[in-house]
Design a protein around this motif. Structure first.
Motif, PDB file in Angstrom:
ATOM      1  N   GLU A 111      18.754  21.662  43.726  1.00  0.00           N
ATOM      2  CA  GLU A 111      19.611  20.513  44.078  1.00  0.00           C
ATOM      3  C   GLU A 111      21.058  20.744  43.632  1.00  0.00           C
ATOM      4  OE1 GLU A 111      19.297  17.022  45.264  1.00  0.00           O
ATOM      5  OE2 GLU A 111      17.537  17.871  46.224  1.00  0.00           O
ATOM      6  N   VAL A 112      21.226  21.266  42.430  1.00  0.00           N
ATOM      7  CA  VAL A 112      22.557  21.494  41.860  1.00  0.00           C
ATOM      8  C   VAL A 112      23.310  22.555  42.652  1.00  0.00           C
ATOM      9  CG1 VAL A 112      23.764  22.422  39.833  1.00  0.00           C
ATOM     10  CG2 VAL A 112      21.953  20.709  39.550  1.00  0.00           C
ATOM     11  N   GLY A 113      22.601  23.569  43.106  1.00  0.00           N
ATOM     12  CA  GLY A 113      23.241  24.645  43.865  1.00  0.00           C
ATOM     13  C   GLY A 113      24.195  25.454  43.007  1.00  0.00           C
ATOM     14  N   ASP A 114      25.379  25.734  43.526  1.00  0.00           N
ATOM     15  CA  ASP A 114      26.340  26.587  42.830  1.00  0.00           C
ATOM     16  C   ASP A 114      27.238  25.855  41.845  1.00  0.00           C
ATOM     17  OD1 ASP A 114      25.409  28.854  44.079  1.00  0.00           O
ATOM     18  OD2 ASP A 114      26.809  28.704  45.752  1.00  0.00           O
ATOM     19  N   ARG A 115      27.071  24.548  41.707  1.00  0.00           N
ATOM     20  CA  ARG A 115      27.896  23.804  40.750  1.00  0.00           C
ATOM     21  C   ARG A 115      27.548  24.222  39.329  1.00  0.00           C
ATOM     22  NH1 ARG A 115      26.755  17.732  41.447  1.00  0.00           N
ATOM     23  NH2 ARG A 115      24.732  18.509  42.071  1.00  0.00           N
ATOM     24  N   PRO A 116      28.542  24.220  38.431  1.00  0.00           N
ATOM     25  CA  PRO A 116      28.200  24.393  37.015  1.00  0.00           C
ATOM     26  C   PRO A 116      27.295  23.247  36.591  1.00  0.00           C
ATOM     27  CG  PRO A 116      30.573  24.564  37.356  1.00  0.00           C
ATOM     28  CD  PRO A 116      29.982  24.079  38.652  1.00  0.00           C
ATOM     29  N   CYS A 117      26.452  23.523  35.616  1.00  0.00           N
ATOM     30  CA  CYS A 117      25.476  22.530  35.190  1.00  0.00           C
ATOM     31  C   CYS A 117      25.383  22.537  33.667  1.00  0.00           C
ATOM     32  CB  CYS A 117      24.126  22.860  35.807  1.00  0.00           C
ATOM     33  SG  CYS A 117      22.857  21.615  35.551  1.00  0.00           S
ATOM     34  N   VAL A 118      25.321  21.353  33.078  1.00  0.00           N
ATOM     35  CA  VAL A 118      25.215  21.217  31.631  1.00  0.00           C
ATOM     36  C   VAL A 118      24.014  20.351  31.276  1.00  0.00           C
ATOM     37  CG1 VAL A 118      27.696  21.525  31.246  1.00  0.00           C
ATOM     38  CG2 VAL A 118      26.775  19.221  31.580  1.00  0.00           C
ATOM     39  N   LEU A 119      23.587  20.469  30.034  1.00  0.00           N
ATOM     40  CA  LEU A 119      22.551  19.616  29.496  1.00  0.00           C
ATOM     41  C   LEU A 119      22.641  19.642  27.979  1.00  0.00           C
ATOM     42  CD1 LEU A 119      20.128  21.654  28.332  1.00  0.00           C
ATOM     43  CD2 LEU A 119      19.569  21.788  30.759  1.00  0.00           C
ATOM     44  N   ASP A 120      22.038  18.662  27.352  1.00  0.00           N
ATOM     45  CA  ASP A 120      21.945  18.604  25.898  1.00  0.00           C
ATOM     46  C   ASP A 120      20.468  18.720  25.552  1.00  0.00           C
ATOM     47  OD1 ASP A 120      24.728  18.256  25.343  1.00  0.00           O
ATOM     48  OD2 ASP A 120      24.549  16.191  26.018  1.00  0.00           O
ATOM     49  N   ALA A 121      20.074  19.934  25.169  1.00  0.00           N
ATOM     50  CA  ALA A 121      18.667  20.215  24.896  1.00  0.00           C
ATOM     51  C   ALA A 121      18.270  19.735  23.512  1.00  0.00           C
ATOM     52  CB  ALA A 121      18.418  21.724  24.979  1.00  0.00           C
ATOM     53  N   GLN A 122      17.078  19.185  23.397  1.00  0.00           N
ATOM     54  CA  GLN A 122      16.542  19.042  22.055  1.00  0.00           C
ATOM     55  C   GLN A 122      16.435  20.478  21.537  1.00  0.00           C
ATOM     56  OE1 GLN A 122      13.023  16.580  21.868  1.00  0.00           O
ATOM     57  NE2 GLN A 122      14.111  14.794  22.641  1.00  0.00           N
ATOM     58  N   SER A 123      16.949  20.714  20.355  1.00  0.00           N
ATOM     59  CA  SER A 123      17.149  22.088  19.872  1.00  0.00           C
ATOM     60  C   SER A 123      15.888  22.941  19.904  1.00  0.00           C
ATOM     61  CB  SER A 123      17.766  22.077  18.481  1.00  0.00           C
ATOM     62  OG  SER A 123      19.067  21.533  18.545  1.00  0.00           O
ATOM     63  N   HIS A 124      14.740  22.364  19.677  1.00  0.00           N
ATOM     64  CA  HIS A 124      13.515  23.167  19.715  1.00  0.00           C
ATOM     65  C   HIS A 124      13.162  23.619  21.134  1.00  0.00           C
ATOM     66  CE1 HIS A 124      11.776  19.194  20.654  1.00  0.00           C
ATOM     67  NE2 HIS A 124      10.758  19.849  21.168  1.00  0.00           N
ATOM     68  N   LEU A 125      13.906  23.121  22.140  1.00  0.00           N
ATOM     69  CA  LEU A 125      13.647  23.500  23.537  1.00  0.00           C
ATOM     70  C   LEU A 125      14.708  24.431  24.122  1.00  0.00           C
ATOM     71  CD1 LEU A 125      12.388  20.046  24.829  1.00  0.00           C
ATOM     72  CD2 LEU A 125      11.017  22.100  24.367  1.00  0.00           C
ATOM     73  N   VAL A 126      15.623  24.924  23.308  1.00  0.00           N
ATOM     74  CA  VAL A 126      16.655  25.852  23.799  1.00  0.00           C
ATOM     75  C   VAL A 126      15.997  27.032  24.512  1.00  0.00           C
ATOM     76  CG1 VAL A 126      18.406  27.524  23.027  1.00  0.00           C
ATOM     77  CG2 VAL A 126      18.474  25.158  22.210  1.00  0.00           C
ATOM     78  N   GLY A 127      14.915  27.547  23.958  1.00  0.00           N
ATOM     79  CA  GLY A 127      14.209  28.677  24.559  1.00  0.00           C
ATOM     80  C   GLY A 127      13.577  28.354  25.903  1.00  0.00           C
ATOM     81  N   PHE A 128      13.275  27.094  26.158  1.00  0.00           N
ATOM     82  CA  PHE A 128      12.750  26.688  27.464  1.00  0.00           C
ATOM     83  C   PHE A 128      13.840  26.762  28.524  1.00  0.00           C
ATOM     84  CE2 PHE A 128      12.595  23.166  30.531  1.00  0.00           C
ATOM     85  CZ  PHE A 128      11.497  23.564  31.282  1.00  0.00           C
ATOM     86  N   TYR A 129      15.057  26.340  28.180  1.00  0.00           N
ATOM     87  CA  TYR A 129      16.142  26.284  29.160  1.00  0.00           C
ATOM     88  C   TYR A 129      16.795  27.641  29.408  1.00  0.00           C
ATOM     89  CZ  TYR A 129      15.677  21.239  28.777  1.00  0.00           C
ATOM     90  OH  TYR A 129      15.181  19.958  28.814  1.00  0.00           O
ATOM     91  N   ALA A 130      16.756  28.538  28.438  1.00  0.00           N
ATOM     92  CA  ALA A 130      17.420  29.845  28.574  1.00  0.00           C
ATOM     93  C   ALA A 130      16.961  30.633  29.810  1.00  0.00           C
ATOM     94  CB  ALA A 130      17.242  30.656  27.294  1.00  0.00           C
ATOM     95  N   PRO A 131      15.677  30.719  30.117  1.00  0.00           N
ATOM     96  CA  PRO A 131      15.262  31.472  31.318  1.00  0.00           C
ATOM     97  C   PRO A 131      15.758  30.858  32.633  1.00  0.00           C
ATOM     98  CG  PRO A 131      13.395  31.174  29.837  1.00  0.00           C
ATOM     99  CD  PRO A 131      14.508  30.312  29.316  1.00  0.00           C
ATOM    100  N   HIS A 132      16.219  29.612  32.568  1.00  0.00           N
ATOM    101  CA  HIS A 132      16.771  28.951  33.749  1.00  0.00           C
ATOM    102  C   HIS A 132      18.282  29.183  33.856  1.00  0.00           C
ATOM    103  CE1 HIS A 132      13.027  26.943  34.772  1.00  0.00           C
ATOM    104  NE2 HIS A 132      12.882  26.686  33.494  1.00  0.00           N
ATOM    105  N   GLY A 133      18.816  30.070  33.018  1.00  0.00           N
ATOM    106  CA  GLY A 133      20.218  30.434  33.096  1.00  0.00           C
ATOM    107  C   GLY A 133      21.140  29.667  32.169  1.00  0.00           C
ATOM    108  N   PHE A 134      20.605  28.842  31.291  1.00  0.00           N
ATOM    109  CA  PHE A 134      21.425  28.053  30.376  1.00  0.00           C
ATOM    110  C   PHE A 134      21.686  28.827  29.090  1.00  0.00           C
ATOM    111  CE2 PHE A 134      19.794  24.843  33.195  1.00  0.00           C
ATOM    112  CZ  PHE A 134      20.853  23.956  33.322  1.00  0.00           C
ATOM    113  N   THR A 135      22.925  28.732  28.607  1.00  0.00           N
ATOM    114  CA  THR A 135      23.300  29.336  27.334  1.00  0.00           C
ATOM    115  C   THR A 135      23.918  28.255  26.447  1.00  0.00           C
ATOM    116  OG1 THR A 135      25.461  29.985  28.196  1.00  0.00           O
ATOM    117  CG2 THR A 135      23.698  31.629  28.324  1.00  0.00           C
ATOM    118  N   VAL A 136      23.792  28.449  25.158  1.00  0.00           N
ATOM    119  CA  VAL A 136      24.362  27.515  24.193  1.00  0.00           C
ATOM    120  C   VAL A 136      25.885  27.538  24.343  1.00  0.00           C
ATOM    121  CG1 VAL A 136      24.669  27.040  21.722  1.00  0.00           C
ATOM    122  CG2 VAL A 136      22.423  27.758  22.610  1.00  0.00           C
ATOM    123  N   CYS A 137      26.500  26.343  24.381  1.00  0.00           N
ATOM    124  CA  CYS A 137      27.951  26.271  24.588  1.00  0.00           C
ATOM    125  C   CYS A 137      28.646  25.398  23.549  1.00  0.00           C
ATOM    126  CB  CYS A 137      28.271  25.788  25.998  1.00  0.00           C
ATOM    127  SG  CYS A 137      27.711  24.108  26.353  1.00  0.00           S
ATOM    128  N   GLY A 138      27.955  25.091  22.466  1.00  0.00           N
ATOM    129  CA  GLY A 138      28.565  24.287  21.419  1.00  0.00           C
ATOM    130  C   GLY A 138      27.648  24.190  20.233  1.00  0.00           C
TER     131      GLY A 138
END
Length: 146
Positions: free
Chosen positions: A102-129
């Protein structure tokens, strides 16, 4: 066993029962299970750019997330939740794949519960703060640039 169907809708396309069931799932997990007293109904569900994505099993939502349209043109994924009885079946991952489509090529952000950072990383998310605590739960800001 009936399949688990993916649904995507704007607020205007949700009927009252479905919206009730989606909010109940969010409240059951975030407010009750995680013991976080916060304003779950924040006004953003009704924004025209918001998309609600959920998986329904026998008509009942078992997993949910929403995509918000941010003022800078990016998308924000939030309220990612899976019902306790449905955890471990890959529902959150399936929703993330659908959300990023749905998001397509737009940049995308989220605030992960910290114990789930590893879940989001394979989807292309990196820590940014830096990590921060919200409602007693450590969170980590993450970004997916495209």
């Amino acid at each position: 066993m009936p399949s688990t169907a993916l649904r995507v809708a704007s607020f205007a396309d949700l009927d009252a029962r479905t919206f009730h069931d989606l909010v109940r799932l969010r409240v059951d997990v975030f407010v009750v299970e995680q013991e976080c007293a916060y304003p779950e109904i924040d006004g953003r569900d009704v924004e025209p750019g918001t998309r609600h994505l959920w998986l329904a099993h026998d008509g009942a939502p078992v997993a949910y997330l929403r995509i918000l349209a941010e003022p800078d043109g990016s998308a924000r994924i939030g309220r990612v939740v899976v019902a306790p009885a449905a955890r471990g079946a890959g529902h959150a991952g399936r929703l993330m794949v659908a959300a990023l489509t749905e998001v397509g090529d737009r940049p995308c952000v989220l605030d992960a519960q910290s114990h789930l950072v590893g879940f989001y990383a394979p989807h292309g998310f990196t820590v940014c703060g830096p990590e921060y605590v919200e409602d007693g739960i450590p969170h980590t800001p993450m970004r997916r640039a495209r």
